[in-house]
Design a protein around this motif. Structure first.
Motif, PDB file in Angstrom:
ATOM      1  N   PRO A   1       0.805  -1.224   0.000  1.00 25.61           N
ATOM      2  CA  PRO A   1       0.000   0.000   0.000  1.00 25.61           C
ATOM      3  C   PRO A   1       0.840   1.277   0.000  1.00 25.61           C
ATOM      4  O   PRO A   1       0.312   2.369  -0.087  1.00 25.61           O
ATOM      5  CB  PRO A   1      -0.820  -0.115   1.289  1.00 25.61           C
ATOM      6  N   GLY A   2       2.152   1.143   0.109  1.00 23.65           N
ATOM      7  CA  GLY A   2       3.024   2.320   0.136  1.00 23.65           C
ATOM      8  C   GLY A   2       3.237   2.826   1.551  1.00 23.65           C
ATOM      9  O   GLY A   2       2.733   2.268   2.513  1.00 23.65           O
ATOM     10  N   PRO A   3       3.994   3.904   1.668  1.00 19.43           N
ATOM     11  CA  PRO A   3       4.324   4.410   2.997  1.00 19.43           C
ATOM     12  C   PRO A   3       3.091   4.974   3.707  1.00 19.43           C
ATOM     13  O   PRO A   3       2.187   5.516   3.071  1.00 19.43           O
ATOM     14  CB  PRO A   3       5.348   5.506   2.720  1.00 19.43           C
ATOM     15  N   ASP A   4       3.063   4.833   4.998  1.00 18.21           N
ATOM     16  CA  ASP A   4       1.985   5.374   5.823  1.00 18.21           C
ATOM     17  C   ASP A   4       2.415   6.748   6.330  1.00 18.21           C
ATOM     18  O   ASP A   4       3.322   6.846   7.163  1.00 18.21           O
ATOM     19  CB  ASP A   4       1.707   4.426   6.991  1.00 18.21           C
ATOM     20  N   PRO A   5       1.807   7.821   5.836  1.00 21.61           N
ATOM     21  CA  PRO A   5       2.212   9.167   6.252  1.00 21.61           C
ATOM     22  C   PRO A   5       2.126   9.380   7.767  1.00 21.61           C
ATOM     23  O   PRO A   5       2.930  10.122   8.331  1.00 21.61           O
ATOM     24  CB  PRO A   5       1.233  10.083   5.517  1.00 21.61           C
ATOM     25  N   ALA A   6       1.198   8.719   8.422  1.00 22.68           N
ATOM     26  CA  ALA A   6       1.066   8.871   9.871  1.00 22.68           C
ATOM     27  C   ALA A   6       2.281   8.289  10.598  1.00 22.68           C
ATOM     28  O   ALA A   6       2.754   8.848  11.591  1.00 22.68           O
ATOM     29  CB  ALA A   6      -0.220   8.213  10.366  1.00 22.68           C
ATOM     30  N   VAL A   7       2.794   7.180  10.089  1.00 22.30           N
ATOM     31  CA  VAL A   7       3.979   6.568  10.693  1.00 22.30           C
ATOM     32  C   VAL A   7       5.194   7.461  10.464  1.00 22.30           C
ATOM     33  O   VAL A   7       5.995   7.697  11.383  1.00 22.30           O
ATOM     34  CB  VAL A   7       4.214   5.145  10.129  1.00 22.30           C
TER      35      VAL A   7
ATOM     36  N   GLU B   1       5.195  10.649  10.076  1.00 21.28           N
ATOM     37  CA  GLU B   1       5.039  11.822  10.942  1.00 21.28           C
ATOM     38  C   GLU B   1       5.368  11.491  12.402  1.00 21.28           C
ATOM     39  O   GLU B   1       5.975  12.307  13.094  1.00 21.28           O
ATOM     40  CB  GLU B   1       3.624  12.389  10.838  1.00 21.28           C
ATOM     41  N   ARG B   2       5.016  10.308  12.869  1.00 15.84           N
ATOM     42  CA  ARG B   2       5.357   9.921  14.250  1.00 15.84           C
ATOM     43  C   ARG B   2       6.872   9.862  14.428  1.00 15.84           C
ATOM     44  O   ARG B   2       7.402  10.281  15.454  1.00 15.84           O
ATOM     45  CB  ARG B   2       4.698   8.599  14.629  1.00 15.84           C
ATOM     46  N   TRP B   3       7.568   9.328  13.436  1.00 14.96           N
ATOM     47  CA  TRP B   3       9.031   9.292  13.506  1.00 14.96           C
ATOM     48  C   TRP B   3       9.604  10.700  13.516  1.00 14.96           C
ATOM     49  O   TRP B   3      10.534  11.003  14.257  1.00 14.96           O
ATOM     50  CB  TRP B   3       9.598   8.489  12.328  1.00 14.96           C
ATOM     51  N   LEU B   4       9.040  11.581  12.692  1.00 19.13           N
ATOM     52  CA  LEU B   4       9.519  12.967  12.672  1.00 19.13           C
ATOM     53  C   LEU B   4       9.223  13.683  13.986  1.00 19.13           C
ATOM     54  O   LEU B   4      10.049  14.463  14.467  1.00 19.13           O
ATOM     55  CB  LEU B   4       8.883  13.731  11.510  1.00 19.13           C
ATOM     56  N   GLN B   5       8.073  13.411  14.564  1.00 25.90           N
ATOM     57  CA  GLN B   5       7.747  14.006  15.868  1.00 25.90           C
ATOM     58  C   GLN B   5       8.741  13.529  16.929  1.00 25.90           C
ATOM     59  O   GLN B   5       9.178  14.312  17.779  1.00 25.90           O
ATOM     60  CB  GLN B   5       6.317  13.662  16.283  1.00 25.90           C
ATOM     61  N   ALA B   6       9.087  12.257  16.893  1.00 32.41           N
ATOM     62  CA  ALA B   6      10.073  11.731  17.839  1.00 32.41           C
ATOM     63  C   ALA B   6      11.429  12.400  17.614  1.00 32.41           C
ATOM     64  O   ALA B   6      12.143  12.725  18.573  1.00 32.41           O
ATOM     65  CB  ALA B   6      10.188  10.213  17.699  1.00 32.41           C
ATOM     66  N   ALA B   7      11.779  12.626  16.360  1.00 33.99           N
ATOM     67  CA  ALA B   7      13.042  13.310  16.040  1.00 33.99           C
ATOM     68  C   ALA B   7      13.014  14.738  16.586  1.00 33.99           C
ATOM     69  O   ALA B   7      14.000  15.208  17.162  1.00 33.99           O
ATOM     70  CB  ALA B   7      13.270  13.322  14.525  1.00 33.99           C
TER      71      ALA B   7
ATOM     72  N   ALA C   1      15.015  11.080  12.290  1.00 37.76           N
ATOM     73  CA  ALA C   1      14.615  11.834  11.103  1.00 37.76           C
ATOM     74  C   ALA C   1      14.987  11.067   9.835  1.00 37.76           C
ATOM     75  O   ALA C   1      14.177  10.962   8.901  1.00 37.76           O
ATOM     76  CB  ALA C   1      15.259  13.212  11.114  1.00 37.76           C
ATOM     77  N   LEU C   2      16.197  10.546   9.790  1.00 34.20           N
ATOM     78  CA  LEU C   2      16.628   9.790   8.609  1.00 34.20           C
ATOM     79  C   LEU C   2      15.812   8.518   8.436  1.00 34.20           C
ATOM     80  O   LEU C   2      15.472   8.134   7.306  1.00 34.20           O
ATOM     81  CB  LEU C   2      18.121   9.485   8.693  1.00 34.20           C
ATOM     82  N   LYS C   3      15.463   7.876   9.519  1.00 31.50           N
ATOM     83  CA  LYS C   3      14.619   6.684   9.425  1.00 31.50           C
ATOM     84  C   LYS C   3      13.215   7.065   8.954  1.00 31.50           C
ATOM     85  O   LYS C   3      12.578   6.310   8.208  1.00 31.50           O
ATOM     86  CB  LYS C   3      14.598   5.939  10.757  1.00 31.50           C
ATOM     87  N   ALA C   4      12.736   8.246   9.357  1.00 36.74           N
ATOM     88  CA  ALA C   4      11.441   8.729   8.852  1.00 36.74           C
ATOM     89  C   ALA C   4      11.498   8.887   7.338  1.00 36.74           C
ATOM     90  O   ALA C   4      10.549   8.529   6.629  1.00 36.74           O
ATOM     91  CB  ALA C   4      11.074  10.053   9.520  1.00 36.74           C
ATOM     92  N   LEU C   5      12.610   9.402   6.838  1.00 34.57           N
ATOM     93  CA  LEU C   5      12.750   9.585   5.393  1.00 34.57           C
ATOM     94  C   LEU C   5      12.812   8.244   4.671  1.00 34.57           C
ATOM     95  O   LEU C   5      12.226   8.091   3.595  1.00 34.57           O
ATOM     96  CB  LEU C   5      13.981  10.440   5.089  1.00 34.57           C
ATOM     97  N   LEU C   6      13.486   7.284   5.256  1.00 35.48           N
ATOM     98  CA  LEU C   6      13.477   5.940   4.662  1.00 35.48           C
ATOM     99  C   LEU C   6      12.048   5.407   4.599  1.00 35.48           C
ATOM    100  O   LEU C   6      11.628   4.851   3.573  1.00 35.48           O
ATOM    101  CB  LEU C   6      14.367   4.985   5.467  1.00 35.48           C
TER     102      LEU C   6
ATOM    103  N   ARG D   1      11.402  17.325   2.950  1.00 35.38           N
ATOM    104  CA  ARG D   1      11.257  16.277   1.945  1.00 35.38           C
ATOM    105  C   ARG D   1      10.059  15.357   2.154  1.00 35.38           C
ATOM    106  O   ARG D   1       9.733  14.588   1.272  1.00 35.38           O
ATOM    107  CB  ARG D   1      12.544  15.460   1.891  1.00 35.38           C
ATOM    108  N   VAL D   2       9.455  15.413   3.290  1.00 32.81           N
ATOM    109  CA  VAL D   2       8.318  14.513   3.531  1.00 32.81           C
ATOM    110  C   VAL D   2       7.001  15.275   3.561  1.00 32.81           C
ATOM    111  O   VAL D   2       6.950  16.448   3.682  1.00 32.81           O
ATOM    112  CB  VAL D   2       8.491  13.684   4.815  1.00 32.81           C
TER     113      VAL D   2
END
Length: 129
Positions: free
Chosen positions: A4-10, A12-18, A49-54, A128-129
């Protein structure tokens, strides 16, 4: 069944943690407290942040703390990854600053550099996201 492709909510959670780690990285430690934990949070901010981009590129992040490994993985998707290449220096704060050791204490200049590198990565990824 297709992916289904990347989950934008996931992502965003990684970016919030960053961003949360970045906030701690930028805080001046109380008197008598060293800069080691702030540097640890700087490394964590960049890593998350980098893991969010991945994840944004629908790639499973590896279970590593090495910023260089993450940068190398992202190079396939980001032609301008060199803009944040200096952030690889944060990797040393993933472990050395997490636990007491015989290493020299982190100096204020090293902390300021770590926080600046983390900020650069978080902002770069956020665009980028």
């Amino acid at each position: 069944m297709s992916n289904p492709g990347p989950d934008p909510a996931v992502v965003e959670r990684w970016l919030q943690a960053a961003r949360a780690d970045l906030a701690y990285a930028e805080m001046t430690p109380p008197v008598g407290v060293g800069y080691e934990q702030a540097c640890f949070h700087a490394q964590q901010a960049a890593e998350k942040a980098l893991k969010a981009l991945l994840l944004h590129y629908d790639q499973e992040p590896p279970y590593v703390h090495s910023i260089q490994v993450l940068l190398d993985r992202l190079a396939a998707y980001e032609p301008n990854i060199g803009e944040i290449a200096g952030s690889a220096a944060l990797t040393s704060h993933a472990v050395l600053t997490r636990y007491p050791s015989s290493e020299e204490p982190v100096a204020v200049d090293e902390w300021k550099l770590a926080a600046a590198l983390a900020l650069q990565v978080v902002e770069w990824v956020s665009r980028r996201v």
